[in-house]
Design a protein around this motif. Structure first.
Motif: not given
Length: 362
Positions: A1-22
Motif C-alpha cells: 500500500m502506498s502511504g503510511l504504515s505505523a505500529a508504535l508503542r510506549g509511554r509518554r509520562g504516565g500515559f501508555a500508547i499501543e496503536a497501529a494505523i494505516e
C-alpha cells in the motif's frame, strides 16, 4: 500500500500508547477520540518529534524500526499545529518562502499554485500580526505544503477558531489528499470536522485503536459506539447529477438513487458527500403518498440495535453504502422491522458537506 504504515508503542509520562494505523495516499485519515486518547502523542511519534518503540514506514521507506530511527528533519513531514506559529517579523510571502527553503527534493506544489489553492494572493505583503485566525492557518498550511512534504500532519488546526473562521478555512482543507496526492493525518475531537474532511477514521481511546477504516463504515458500524448517539449520522458519497433552476434544487446521485437538496451543489458530475442524521430518517413499508418529504429511498434493513429504554437504531443498506434511522421501539414492533426486510427510508434532512457551498433540504 502506498502511504503510511505505523505500529508504535510506549509511554509518554504516565500515559501508555499501543496503536497501529494505516493512512493511504490521496486520502485524509482522521485520528478521532476524546481529549487524552493519545491522538497528538501518536502524531508526534509519527513525525519523529518523539520516540516510541515499533515501526513507521512511508511508501516503502523505513522511518523507524528496531534498528533505525530517522530524525524529523529527514522525514519530509509538513506539520500544521493548532496555533499557526508564523514568524511575526516576516510578511506572508516571506513566511511561505521559508517553507520553500526547507523543501526536500520531491516537488509537491509551487509557490504560485499554493497561493492560488489557499486564496493568499491578497495577503502576500501583510504581516501575520494583521491576519485573522483563519488567514493565519491558511498561511501556515501553505508554508507546510511548500516544504514539499511526503506526509501532511494537521494537529487540531481548527480548534482555536470561531465558527465564522472555521467556515472560512474549511474549503481550503477539503480534498487536500486528492489534490496533492499525499497521505494526510488529521487530529481532531470534533465529529463535524471528521464528517466534512475525512475519508477514513482511526478511533482512539486510552492510547489504543478501537476501530479503523472507511469513514461511513465506522460511523454506522456496530460495537463502536458512534451510531447510538444523538448526533449519529451517515456520510454518503455521490455526484451531482443536475440542477433544476425553476425549483432551485440539485439532484445528487447516490448508489443509482436520486436525492434532492436545496441550492446549487456544484458542477454536474462533480463528487459530493452528504450527511444524513439518523434522527432525520423515518421508515415506511410502502412508498408514502401526498408527502412533503421529497427524498424516499428503497433500502434493506441490515440490523436493529436497541438504544436506551425507548429507541432503536436501524442500519439500512443502500447499494454499497449504509444509512442509519433512529426509531422508537414501538415503531420497530408495529412495523415488524427485522433484518432482511425491504423498506422505504424517508429522509427529512440532507446536508451537503462538500462542494462550493452547503445546502440543506427538509
Amino acid at each position: 500500500m502506498s502511504g503510511l504504515s505505523a505500529a508504535l508503542r510506549g509511554r509518554r509520562g504516565g500515559f501508555a500508547i499501543e496503536a497501529a494505523i494505516e493512512a493511504p495516499a490521496r486520502a485524509v485519515t482522521a485520528l478521532f477520540g476524546p481529549s487524552g486518547a493519545g491522538k497528538t502523542s501518536l502524531m508526534r511519534a509519527i513525525a519523529g518529534l518523539d520516540r516510541l518503540e515499533g515501526h513507521c514506514v512511508l511508501d516503502g521507506d523505513i522511518w523507524q524500526d528496531e534498528a533505525h530511527f530517522m530524525p524529523v528533519e529527514k522525514r519530509g513531514v509538513g506539520y500544521v499545529f493548532q496555533e499557526a506559529s508564523l514568524f511575526p517579523h516576516l510578511n506572508v510571502r516571506q513566511n511561505l518562502e521559508y517553507g520553500l527553503r526547507r523543501a526536500g527534493p520531491v516537488r509537491v506544489i509551487g509557490l504560485d499554485d499554493a497561493v492560488s489553492l489557499l486564496g493568499l494572493a491578497g495577503l502576500m505583503d501583510r504581516s501575520p500580526l494583521y491576519l485573522s485566525g483563519g488567514e493565519r492557518q491558511r498561511v501556515a498550511l501553505g508554508r507546510a505544503l511548500l516544504s514539499q512534504p511526503r506526509l501532511l500532519l494537521l494537529d487540531e488546526p481548527l480548534s482555536g477558531l470561531d465558527g465564522a473562521a472555521k467556515e472560512e478555512i474549511l474549503p481550503y482543507f477539503e480534498a487536500l489528499g486528492q489534490r496533492l496526492g499525499l497521505p494526510v493525518l488529521l487530529v481532531t475531537h470534533d465529529m463535524a470536522e471528521v464528517e466534512r474532511l475525512a475519508d477514513r477514521m482511526v478511533l482512539l481511546r486510552d492510547g489504543k485503536v478501537v476501530a479503523a477504516g472507511p469513514l461511513n463504515r465506522l460511523l454506522t458500524g456496530a460495537g463502536i459506539g458512534l451510531r447510538g448517539g444523538r448526533e449519529a449520522a451517515a456520510v454518503l458519497l455521490g455526484h451531482v447529477a443536475g440542477y433544476d433552476t425553476a425549483d432551485g434544487l440539485s439532484t445528487i446521485a447516490v448508489e443509482g438513487l436520486r436525492m434532492l437538496v436545496a441550492g446549487r451543489a456544484g458542477p454536474e458530475g462533480g463528487a459530493i458527500r452528504i450527511r444524513i442524521a439518523a434522527r432525520d430518517v423515518s421508515l415506511a413499508l410502502s412508498p408514502p403518498r401526498n408527502s412533503s418529504i421529497l427524498n424516499v429511498l428503497p433500502a434493506l434493513v441490515e440490523s436493529i440495535e436497541p438504544v436506551g429504554d425507548a429507541e432503536a437504531v436501524a442500519l439500512l443498506r443502500l447499494g454499497e453504502q449504509s444509512l442509519l434511522a433512529r426509531l422508537t421501539r414501538r415503531s420497530v414492533r408495529e412495523l415488524g422491522l427485522l433484518p432482511g426486510l425491504s423498506v422505504f427510508a424517508q429522509v427529512k434532512g440532507v446536508s451537503l458537506l462538500t462542494g462550493p457551498g452547503e445546502a440543506e433540504r427538509d
